[in-house]
Enzyme design. Structure first.
Site, PDB file in Angstrom:
ATOM      1  N   GLU A  12       0.832  -1.213   0.000  1.00  0.00           N
ATOM      2  CA  GLU A  12       0.000   0.000   0.000  1.00  0.00           C
ATOM      3  C   GLU A  12       0.871   1.270   0.000  1.00  0.00           C
ATOM      4  O   GLU A  12       1.774   1.407   0.831  1.00  0.00           O
ATOM      5  CB  GLU A  12      -0.907  -0.019   1.243  1.00  0.00           C
ATOM      6  N   ASP A  18       4.444 -14.507  11.732  1.00  0.00           N
ATOM      7  CA  ASP A  18       3.106 -14.921  11.301  1.00  0.00           C
ATOM      8  C   ASP A  18       2.119 -13.761  11.514  1.00  0.00           C
ATOM      9  O   ASP A  18       1.661 -13.520  12.623  1.00  0.00           O
ATOM     10  CB  ASP A  18       2.708 -16.161  12.125  1.00  0.00           C
ATOM     11  N   LYS A  28      -7.189  -1.061  11.668  1.00  0.00           N
ATOM     12  CA  LYS A  28      -6.582  -1.474  10.386  1.00  0.00           C
ATOM     13  C   LYS A  28      -5.366  -0.601  10.088  1.00  0.00           C
ATOM     14  O   LYS A  28      -4.334  -1.068   9.602  1.00  0.00           O
ATOM     15  CB  LYS A  28      -7.620  -1.384   9.267  1.00  0.00           C
ATOM     16  N   HIS A  73      -1.951  10.303  -0.572  1.00  0.00           N
ATOM     17  CA  HIS A  73      -1.966   9.318  -1.655  1.00  0.00           C
ATOM     18  C   HIS A  73      -1.657  10.004  -2.984  1.00  0.00           C
ATOM     19  O   HIS A  73      -0.891   9.509  -3.786  1.00  0.00           O
ATOM     20  CB  HIS A  73      -3.333   8.637  -1.749  1.00  0.00           C
TER      21      HIS A  73
END
Ligand code: MEV
Length: 421
Positions: free
Chosen positions: A84, A278, A262, A376
């Site tokens: 991302e 993991d 998130k 972005h």
């Protein structure tokens, strides 16, 4: 020179060519030529074929470096494997702001993992639970016989807890085996111990063992990171207030908390992946921990200190290792651990949680002010500028002009480049 003597505060790292960035990391982390060549190599097919089944190839994602991290007074360049855009830049920027007030400070528990052994078909659960507790010494001895090396290094099974649970199929006992796994993630050690204990527990409890497996809710292996984000650098107290308004929605609303968390995991997972750990285990543990009081909420907490600066705290279970597992096989995971210069799993866990806090701060800061699209767009514009052939300082100039004009296109980037050259 070791990286403890060097500063990770590097401005304009993103403007360097890949070659120059590698050169800088090479110096910072004392990498040799063989190691630096690994950056552009793919995972060997034989290694991949031994890792999973039915292998056809490997799947690449970018590996970047977050700069500016100061954690417990030590400088780190932090490797991040993530697809991302904006995440690495955002983490670096947050770390830069945190540095003003001393960077990140962490605390952590011992590396204690929990193994669960489920016992069913018991006539007297209370009586059996007591018998299990009375045999604690024998149970721990048998568990520790499974891993002499772990015991030699100060780890091993340390305690048991016995829980009686009611379920739609009747009452059951769940024994928690508490294991100090030292520098390992611990799944193998804990699962082996749990399996070895099953016959003994069936006999003591006079029941039938079904599940014997580690719990990913590793809430005895907790890391807490804290940082103070400078109010002036954030744009003044009004911005701090705006940040707190945004944060408070995550504190009360699971819909927002999921997105907020998130953002934390953007940072956490990228380092977990880069070090061969993991990330599914960490994700599972984090989200279960976020609901530990019955309602899913924000994993981080923010408040103002007496000077009006923003204080951020993040507390998470952190079941990760630096020995065993993929991290010992995957050449890039080994390389990333060397870049960090870490000596223990605890140190890695502290960096991971600090990175999660940095990432979370950066996201909520952007959302509370300019929104995340600006970031972005800025990265997108820089990418387009590079595609058009811009180099060094040209990249920013071309990108800024395109953003100002609201036209982020390769043909426009080429024109601007011609103009400035
Ligand atoms: C995007 O990957 C992460 C964010 O949505 C996190 C957040 O909303 O806090 C920006």
């Amino acid at each position: 020179m070791s990286n403890k003597d060097k500063s990770s505060q590097i401005s304009g790292f993103y403007k360097l060519s890949i070659k120059d960035r590698i050169e800088l990391v090479k110096k910072f982390s004392n990498l040799n030529d063989e190691e630096t060549q690994l950056f552009s190599s793919c995972l060997n097919m034989d290694i991949a074929d031994r890792m999973i089944e039915n292998v056809l190839g490997t799947f690449e994602i970018p590996l970047g470096i977050a700069v500016n991290f100061l954690i417990n007074n030590k400088d780190y360049l932090v490797p991040m494997a993530i697809e991302e855009s904006s995440v690495v830049a955002a983490a670096s920027n947050a770390a830069k702001i945190a540095r003003i007030n001393g960077g990140f400070k962490t605390e952590c528990t011992e590396p204690l993992m929990i193994g669960q052994i489920q016992i069913l078909h018991i006539d007297d659960v209370v009586g059996s639970a007591k018998k299990i507790l009375n045999k604690k010494k024998e149970i721990l001895k048998l568990a520790n016989n499974q891993d002499k090396v772990l015991v030699k290094f100060g780890g091993g099974a340390k305690d048991i807890e016995v829980r009686i649970l009611d379920s739609p199929i009747g009452k059951m006992i769940v024994v928690h085996l508490i294991v100090d796994v030292r520098d390992a993630m611990g799944a193998n050690a804990v699962n082996t111990m749990c399996e070895a204990l099953a016959p003994m527990l069936e006999e003591i409890a006079n029941g039938k063992v079904r599940l014997k497996i580690l719990s990913n809710l590793a809430d005895k292996r907790i890391v807490k990171a804290k940082a103070v984000f400078d109010k002036e650098k954030m744009g003044g107290e009004k911005v701090v207030d705006a940040f707190l308004e945004s944060y408070n929605l995550a504190a009360i609303d699971p819909y927002r908390a999921a997105t907020h968390n998130k953002g934390i995991m953007n940072g956490i997972d990228s380092l977990i992946i880069a070090t061969g750990n993991d990330f599914r285990a960490i994700e599972a543990g984090a989200h279960a921990y976020a609901a530990k009081n019955g309602q899913y909420t924000s994993l981080s907490h923010y408040y103002k200190d007496k000077n009006g600066n923003l204080v951020g705290e993040l507390e998470l279970p952190m079941a990760i290792g630096i020995i065993g597992g993929v991290g010992n096989i995957h050449p890039k995971a080994k390389l990333c651990k060397k870049i960090l210069g870490i000596k223990t799993a605890k140190e890695l866990a502290e960096i991971v949680v600090s990175l999660g806090l940095a990432q979370n701060f950066a996201a909520v800061f952007a959302l509370s002010t300019v929104g995340i699209q600006k970031g972005h767009m800025s990265l997108h514009a820089k990418n387009i500028a590079v595609m058009a052939g811009a180099e060094g300082n040209e990249i920013d100039k071309v990108a800024e002009k395109m953003i100002k004009e609201g036209k982020i296109k390769i043909d426009r980037a080429e024109e601007i480049l011609k103009e400035i050259r």
